[in-house]
Design a protein around this motif. Structure first.
Motif, PDB file in Angstrom:
ATOM      1  N   THR A 174       0.835  -1.203   0.000  1.00 17.51           N
ATOM      2  CA  THR A 174       0.000   0.000   0.000  1.00 17.51           C
ATOM      3  C   THR A 174       0.866   1.249   0.000  1.00 17.51           C
ATOM      4  O   THR A 174       0.582   2.215  -0.721  1.00 17.51           O
ATOM      5  N   LEU A 175       1.918   1.245   0.808  1.00 12.17           N
ATOM      6  CA  LEU A 175       2.834   2.380   0.860  1.00 12.17           C
ATOM      7  C   LEU A 175       3.423   2.679  -0.518  1.00 12.17           C
ATOM      8  O   LEU A 175       3.417   3.832  -0.975  1.00 12.17           O
ATOM      9  N   ILE A 176       3.919   1.666  -1.181  1.00 11.95           N
ATOM     10  CA  ILE A 176       4.631   1.872  -2.440  1.00 11.95           C
ATOM     11  C   ILE A 176       3.684   2.165  -3.592  1.00 11.95           C
ATOM     12  O   ILE A 176       4.000   2.967  -4.490  1.00 11.95           O
ATOM     13  N   LEU A 177       2.492   1.587  -3.590  1.00  8.53           N
ATOM     14  CA  LEU A 177       1.589   1.717  -4.730  1.00  8.53           C
ATOM     15  C   LEU A 177       0.587   2.853  -4.585  1.00  8.53           C
ATOM     16  O   LEU A 177      -0.170   3.122  -5.511  1.00  8.53           O
ATOM     17  N   SER A 178       0.557   3.528  -3.444  1.00  7.08           N
ATOM     18  CA  SER A 178      -0.319   4.693  -3.282  1.00  7.08           C
ATOM     19  C   SER A 178       0.270   5.893  -4.016  1.00  7.08           C
ATOM     20  O   SER A 178       1.496   6.017  -4.167  1.00  7.08           O
ATOM     21  N   GLN A 179      -0.606   6.769  -4.459  1.00  4.09           N
ATOM     22  CA  GLN A 179      -0.148   7.995  -5.096  1.00  4.09           C
ATOM     23  C   GLN A 179       0.475   8.923  -4.046  1.00  4.09           C
ATOM     24  O   GLN A 179      -0.040   9.065  -2.938  1.00  4.09           O
ATOM     25  N   GLY A 180       1.579   9.537  -4.408  1.00  6.61           N
ATOM     26  CA  GLY A 180       2.333  10.363  -3.481  1.00  6.61           C
ATOM     27  C   GLY A 180       3.784   9.940  -3.485  1.00  6.61           C
ATOM     28  O   GLY A 180       4.238   9.189  -4.367  1.00  6.61           O
ATOM     29  N   THR A 181       4.524  10.399  -2.501  1.00  6.76           N
ATOM     30  CA  THR A 181       5.942  10.070  -2.373  1.00  6.76           C
ATOM     31  C   THR A 181       6.117   9.049  -1.262  1.00  6.76           C
ATOM     32  O   THR A 181       5.889   9.365  -0.091  1.00  6.76           O
ATOM     33  N   PRO A 182       6.502   7.805  -1.578  1.00  3.88           N
ATOM     34  CA  PRO A 182       6.673   6.801  -0.517  1.00  3.88           C
ATOM     35  C   PRO A 182       7.891   7.101   0.349  1.00  3.88           C
ATOM     36  O   PRO A 182       8.950   7.492  -0.149  1.00  3.88           O
ATOM     37  N   HIS A 183       7.721   6.893   1.645  1.00  7.63           N
ATOM     38  CA  HIS A 183       8.807   7.026   2.617  1.00  7.63           C
ATOM     39  C   HIS A 183       8.980   5.684   3.309  1.00  7.63           C
ATOM     40  O   HIS A 183       8.083   5.218   4.017  1.00  7.63           O
ATOM     41  N   VAL A 184      10.137   5.067   3.119  1.00 13.28           N
ATOM     42  CA  VAL A 184      10.438   3.760   3.712  1.00 13.28           C
ATOM     43  C   VAL A 184      11.344   3.971   4.917  1.00 13.28           C
ATOM     44  O   VAL A 184      12.389   4.622   4.815  1.00 13.28           O
ATOM     45  N   LEU A 185      10.946   3.428   6.054  1.00 18.18           N
ATOM     46  CA  LEU A 185      11.826   3.464   7.221  1.00 18.18           C
ATOM     47  C   LEU A 185      12.930   2.443   7.020  1.00 18.18           C
ATOM     48  O   LEU A 185      12.674   1.247   6.858  1.00 18.18           O
ATOM     49  N   GLY A 186      14.169   2.912   7.006  1.00 16.22           N
ATOM     50  CA  GLY A 186      15.298   2.026   6.791  1.00 16.22           C
ATOM     51  C   GLY A 186      15.309   0.873   7.786  1.00 16.22           C
ATOM     52  O   GLY A 186      15.168   1.073   8.989  1.00 16.22           O
ATOM     53  N   GLY A 187      15.506  -0.330   7.280  1.00 16.73           N
ATOM     54  CA  GLY A 187      15.507  -1.528   8.110  1.00 16.73           C
ATOM     55  C   GLY A 187      14.199  -2.279   8.054  1.00 16.73           C
ATOM     56  O   GLY A 187      14.154  -3.470   8.382  1.00 16.73           O
ATOM     57  N   ASP A 188      13.119  -1.611   7.644  1.00 18.58           N
ATOM     58  CA  ASP A 188      11.838  -2.318   7.522  1.00 18.58           C
ATOM     59  C   ASP A 188      11.930  -3.448   6.500  1.00 18.58           C
ATOM     60  O   ASP A 188      11.317  -4.506   6.669  1.00 18.58           O
ATOM     61  N   GLU A 189      12.706  -3.210   5.442  1.00 22.85           N
ATOM     62  CA  GLU A 189      12.846  -4.244   4.420  1.00 22.85           C
ATOM     63  C   GLU A 189      13.603  -5.462   4.965  1.00 22.85           C
ATOM     64  O   GLU A 189      13.533  -6.559   4.412  1.00 22.85           O
ATOM     65  N   LEU A 190      14.333  -5.276   6.081  1.00 19.96           N
ATOM     66  CA  LEU A 190      15.074  -6.357   6.731  1.00 19.96           C
ATOM     67  C   LEU A 190      14.294  -6.944   7.903  1.00 19.96           C
ATOM     68  O   LEU A 190      14.825  -7.761   8.651  1.00 19.96           O
ATOM     69  N   SER A 191      13.054  -6.498   8.089  1.00 20.10           N
ATOM     70  CA  SER A 191      12.210  -6.923   9.220  1.00 20.10           C
ATOM     71  C   SER A 191      12.855  -6.573  10.557  1.00 20.10           C
ATOM     72  O   SER A 191      12.795  -7.341  11.521  1.00 20.10           O
ATOM     73  N   ARG A 192      13.434  -5.385  10.626  1.00 19.91           N
ATOM     74  CA  ARG A 192      14.091  -4.944  11.862  1.00 19.91           C
ATOM     75  C   ARG A 192      13.077  -4.776  12.985  1.00 19.91           C
ATOM     76  O   ARG A 192      11.961  -4.313  12.769  1.00 19.91           O
ATOM     77  N   THR A 193      13.464  -5.172  14.199  1.00 22.88           N
ATOM     78  CA  THR A 193      12.612  -5.012  15.366  1.00 22.88           C
ATOM     79  C   THR A 193      13.305  -4.180  16.430  1.00 22.88           C
ATOM     80  O   THR A 193      14.526  -4.231  16.565  1.00 22.88           O
ATOM     81  N   GLN A 194      12.526  -3.388  17.146  1.00 23.35           N
ATOM     82  CA  GLN A 194      12.997  -2.666  18.333  1.00 23.35           C
ATOM     83  C   GLN A 194      12.383  -3.261  19.591  1.00 23.35           C
ATOM     84  O   GLN A 194      12.335  -2.608  20.632  1.00 23.35           O
ATOM     85  N   LYS A 195      11.910  -4.526  19.490  1.00 25.90           N
ATOM     86  CA  LYS A 195      11.333  -5.251  20.621  1.00 25.90           C
ATOM     87  C   LYS A 195      10.159  -4.498  21.239  1.00 25.90           C
ATOM     88  O   LYS A 195       9.942  -4.541  22.446  1.00 25.90           O
ATOM     89  N   GLY A 196       9.422  -3.777  20.406  1.00 24.18           N
ATOM     90  CA  GLY A 196       8.247  -3.074  20.896  1.00 24.18           C
ATOM     91  C   GLY A 196       8.519  -1.690  21.441  1.00 24.18           C
ATOM     92  O   GLY A 196       7.594  -1.008  21.897  1.00 24.18           O
ATOM     93  N   ASN A 197       9.751  -1.218  21.379  1.00 26.85           N
ATOM     94  CA  ASN A 197      10.075   0.148  21.813  1.00 26.85           C
ATOM     95  C   ASN A 197       9.666   1.107  20.694  1.00 26.85           C
ATOM     96  O   ASN A 197      10.156   0.993  19.578  1.00 26.85           O
ATOM     97  N   ASN A 198       8.770   2.036  20.995  1.00 26.85           N
ATOM     98  CA  ASN A 198       8.310   2.964  19.957  1.00 26.85           C
ATOM     99  C   ASN A 198       8.882   4.366  20.137  1.00 26.85           C
ATOM    100  O   ASN A 198       8.390   5.323  19.537  1.00 26.85           O
ATOM    101  N   ASN A 199       9.946   4.481  20.941  1.00 28.72           N
ATOM    102  CA  ASN A 199      10.609   5.774  21.140  1.00 28.72           C
ATOM    103  C   ASN A 199      12.075   5.533  21.465  1.00 28.72           C
ATOM    104  O   ASN A 199      12.584   5.954  22.511  1.00 28.72           O
ATOM    105  N   ALA A 200      12.774   4.878  20.541  1.00 30.27           N
ATOM    106  CA  ALA A 200      14.133   4.399  20.812  1.00 30.27           C
ATOM    107  C   ALA A 200      15.187   5.479  20.591  1.00 30.27           C
ATOM    108  O   ALA A 200      16.313   5.192  20.180  1.00 30.27           O
ATOM    109  N   TYR A 201      14.858   6.730  20.913  1.00 28.82           N
ATOM    110  CA  TYR A 201      15.769   7.856  20.675  1.00 28.82           C
ATOM    111  C   TYR A 201      17.053   7.764  21.482  1.00 28.82           C
ATOM    112  O   TYR A 201      18.086   8.323  21.098  1.00 28.82           O
ATOM    113  N   CYS A 202      17.006   7.059  22.612  1.00 26.92           N
ATOM    114  CA  CYS A 202      18.155   7.047  23.525  1.00 26.92           C
ATOM    115  C   CYS A 202      18.881   5.710  23.536  1.00 26.92           C
ATOM    116  O   CYS A 202      19.724   5.476  24.407  1.00 26.92           O
TER     117      CYS A 202
END
Length: 692
Positions: free
Chosen positions: A508-536
């Protein structure tokens, strides 16, 4: 304090008449000219240091025109370390500081080292904590923005360190650095993936916040700048400036746009009680939005950034500084564009956002910057701060409405079918026809400040205890689903469904009209173990894992396939409709929406909360008499159960080919499947058919 101090018996440095322009330290045939903006100073001192950061001279600038102090110091060469000290006018001293504080020149192009908060080193004379500016010679090459066609742009967001810290092909000494990020194996991965534009998290020098340091953590992302010119030394092997510039050049030569994530909304100096590092000591009342109250004896820093202060972008000096920094990163460093963090701050005049603010106009008329890619994060936390859809026509904007709707639709939320169709077709409710181009919407389902794609289908609750804030930080509204198990699992059924939902979200991201933004590592199935604010988290929570399982390899192959599908077909890249007069281009003859029984969608169908299915038939314009019109059919079922579709348009099987089926692990399997007008769409799936 005396006007000139030498810390050795031999003093080769002499103060000569200087020039008020340009700001900063500029080498010439007499030595080095220094020009410093400091409106409330009684005296301004240039402090020179040797390569061990030991003081060797302190020279008071004697010339001043209004708020600008300047002078030329002889025998200063490239590589010289320097800093500034200011003796403030006491009656105008908004900030409690003294001449003991060493200040970073806002126009310094290079710093001697990274800056780290140390309360002991900061006390009194702060020079042991504060890095020194490094004087550099003139640029030997000038660049223009290297941009890709808007319809082809696919943005890939990455962090310099996380990208390569665990990469097996990158030498150990280069991992997590500018040099590592330009390794051929990294470049090859990005080329094979098919993205066009690399958006790096901040590369400007920054300082981790004192509260994070006190807990033994850091600011990994880098959204806490101390300077807008100097490349961050943490990512360097030896020379941050040279290595950062070489990395950007390498990406340019490989055909990529480099987009720099910039923070022009606040600095690391925080609020009234934050450290004095640069602007606070030089021009606090001009650099920051400050209010003074008759009932208090101190300045109140307005905090529209959430980080303690807000840059006063309406001030002419700060406007010049921001524009000069942008020009520097384009012309001397080679970037092709910018993503502006909390960009609503850039449009604040008299504390209110204005879509035609003076800074926007200056950028638009600048011969260098007007051709750069410009992406706004279209909000801040100040009053009237949410400004999605209200930036200049030439800008792109991060579309959080797309993110939340697409997540919710595929999760199975009701009442989103109509909005999902709108998001799929470019969010024209936000980016209006005739006024904004289709690519203005920067579509994303994940960003650095949230779940990764893998975590989005694996966790329903945030798991941020590692941030040491008792899980209070980070968003609670994640629009995620774990499909029966919180976190990782061995349940094959749960794993299969999660993988299918990842395919749905990414397609859906890639085929929708507009400019797709891919979070780096998503294509590698990267996980942050459920941390949604890993700034630190400067650790494996943020580092890319390049050792992939079979499932991860399959998903990477899927990502490459879908991106290639978009890039090979202009109709999927950008649709131009006859009723959109933003440009005179037209490539769509017919766009029809269908119910799953093959009848046309009615208005009431879009608000039927029980239906999660629809089809879209797209017919391109005929480009020549000899060439048939290209046609595409999207079929979508976000329900938890399979649904029967009956579409007359697909009733001629020899005319159609299935190009995508998110229910399939391997997309080559879908291409050989039999096509009929009557078929069953599996639960949680999308199919895409192309005429042949």
């Amino acid at each position: 304090m005396s006007e000139q101090i030498s810390f050795s018996s031999v003093n080769p440095f002499q103060l000569l008449p200087g020039s008020v322009h340009p700001f900063g330290a500029t080498l010439n045939d007499k030595g080095c000219n220094f020009s410093i903006y400091c409106p409330d100073a009684e005296a301004v001192f240039v402090c020179l240091f040797d390569e061990n950061e030991q003081a060797i001279a302190q020279i008071a600038l004697q010339e001043r025109i209004q708020s600008k102090w300047f002078g030329c110091i002889s025998n200063v060469e490239a590589g010289q370390f320097y800093g500034l000290r200011v003796k403030p006018k006491q009656h105008k001293n908004l900030i409690d500081f003294s001449v003991e504080k060493l200040l970073i020149d806002p126009y310094a192009k290079s710093l001697s080292r990274a800056i780290n908060w140390d309360p002991n080193q900061y006390q009194g004379d702060s020079h042991a904590m504060v890095p020194k500016g490094v004087i550099i010679g003139p640029a030997n090459q000038e660049f223009m923005p290297q941009t890709v066609p808007a319809a082809e742009r696919i943005v890939y967001e990455a962090h310099i360190k996380g990208l390569t810290k665990l990469h097996p092909d990158v030498p150990n000494e280069h991992r997590g650095t500018y040099i590592g990020a330009m390794h051929p194996a990294v470049i090859s991965h990005l080329q094979t993936l098919g993205v066009t534009s690399i958006q790096f998290l901040p590369l400007m020098s920054f300082m981790p916040e004192p509260f994070a340091v006190a807990k033994g953590l850091t600011n990994y992302w880098g959204y806490n700048p101390v300077n807008f010119f100097a490349a961050e030394p943490r990512y360097a092997c030896k020379d941050a400036l040279a290595e950062c510039k070489l990395m950007i050049q390498t990406y340019r030569e490989a055909g990529f746009e480099v987009i720099l994530d910039v923070v022009f909304n606040h600095t690391a100096e925080a609020g009234a009680h934050g450290p004095v590092l640069s602007f606070k000591g030089l021009c606090a009342n001009h650099a920051y939005i400050i209010e003074q109250n008759d009932e208090t004896d101190h300045a109140e820093f307005i905090n529209y950034s959430g980080c303690g202060n807000t840059i006063k972008v309406a001030d002419t000096y700060m406007q010049s500084l921001i524009l000069d920094a942008m020009r520097y990163w384009v012309s001397e460093m080679g970037v092709s564009g910018f993503r502006f963090d909390l960009a609503a701050t850039l449009g604040r005049e008299q504390n209110e956002y204005r879509s035609h603010a003076s800074l926007f106009k200056m950028i638009q008329q600048d011969p260098l910057l007007k051709t750069a890619a410009l992406i706004a994060e279209p909000w801040d936390i100040g009053p009237g701060g949410y400004q999605l859809g209200h930036f200049p026509a030439s800008w792109m904007e991060v579309n959080d409405k797309f993110r939340d709707c697409v997540r919710g639709f595929w999760r199975g939320d009701k009442a989103l079918k109509g909005e999902f169709a709108t998001r799929l077709m470019g969010s024209r409710d936000v980016f209006r026809k005739n006024l904004r181009p289709m690519h203005a919407s920067v579509n994303n389902v994940t960003y650095h400040d949230g779940y990764t794609l893998h975590d989005l289908v694996s966790y329903e609750q945030k798991h941020n205890l590692a941030n040491l804030e008792e899980n209070r930080d980070g968003h609670n509204h994640n629009v995620s689903r774990n499909y029966g198990v919180e976190g990782e699992t061995d349940d094959l059924g749960v794993i299969a469904l999660r993988e299918q939902q990842k395919r749905n979200l990414f397609a859906t991201l890639i085929l929708s009209q507009g400019t797709p933004h891919v979070l780096g590592g998503d294509e590698l199935s990267r996980t942050q173990k459920g941390n949604n604010n890993a700034y630190c988290q400067d650790n494996e929570l943020n580092y890319f894992n390049w050792n992939l399982s079979d499932n991860q390899q399959q998903f990477l192959a899927f990502c490459r396939y879908v991106i290639a599908l978009r890039q090979q077909h202009p109709l999927l890249q950008q649709m131009h409709f006859a009723d959109d007069q933003f440009s005179n281009q037209e490539n769509i003859a017919i766009a029809e929406w269908y119910r799953r029984d093959g009848s046309h969608k009615r208005d009431i169908d879009w608000v039927n909360h029980e239906h999660h299915c629809f089809a879209l038939h797209i017919v391109g314009t005929q480009t020549s008499m000899k060439q048939a019109q290209q046609q595409w059919v999207f079929c979508i079922n976000s329900a938890d159960a399979p649904k029967q579709f009956e579409l007359d348009v697909l009733a001629q099987p020899n005319r159609w080919k299935c190009m995508l089926d998110t229910a399939c692990n391997d997309q080559q399997d879908c291409k050989s499947s039999h096509i009929d007008g009557l078929f069953e769409m599996p639960a949680h799936s999308m199919r895409l058919f192309k005429s042949i």
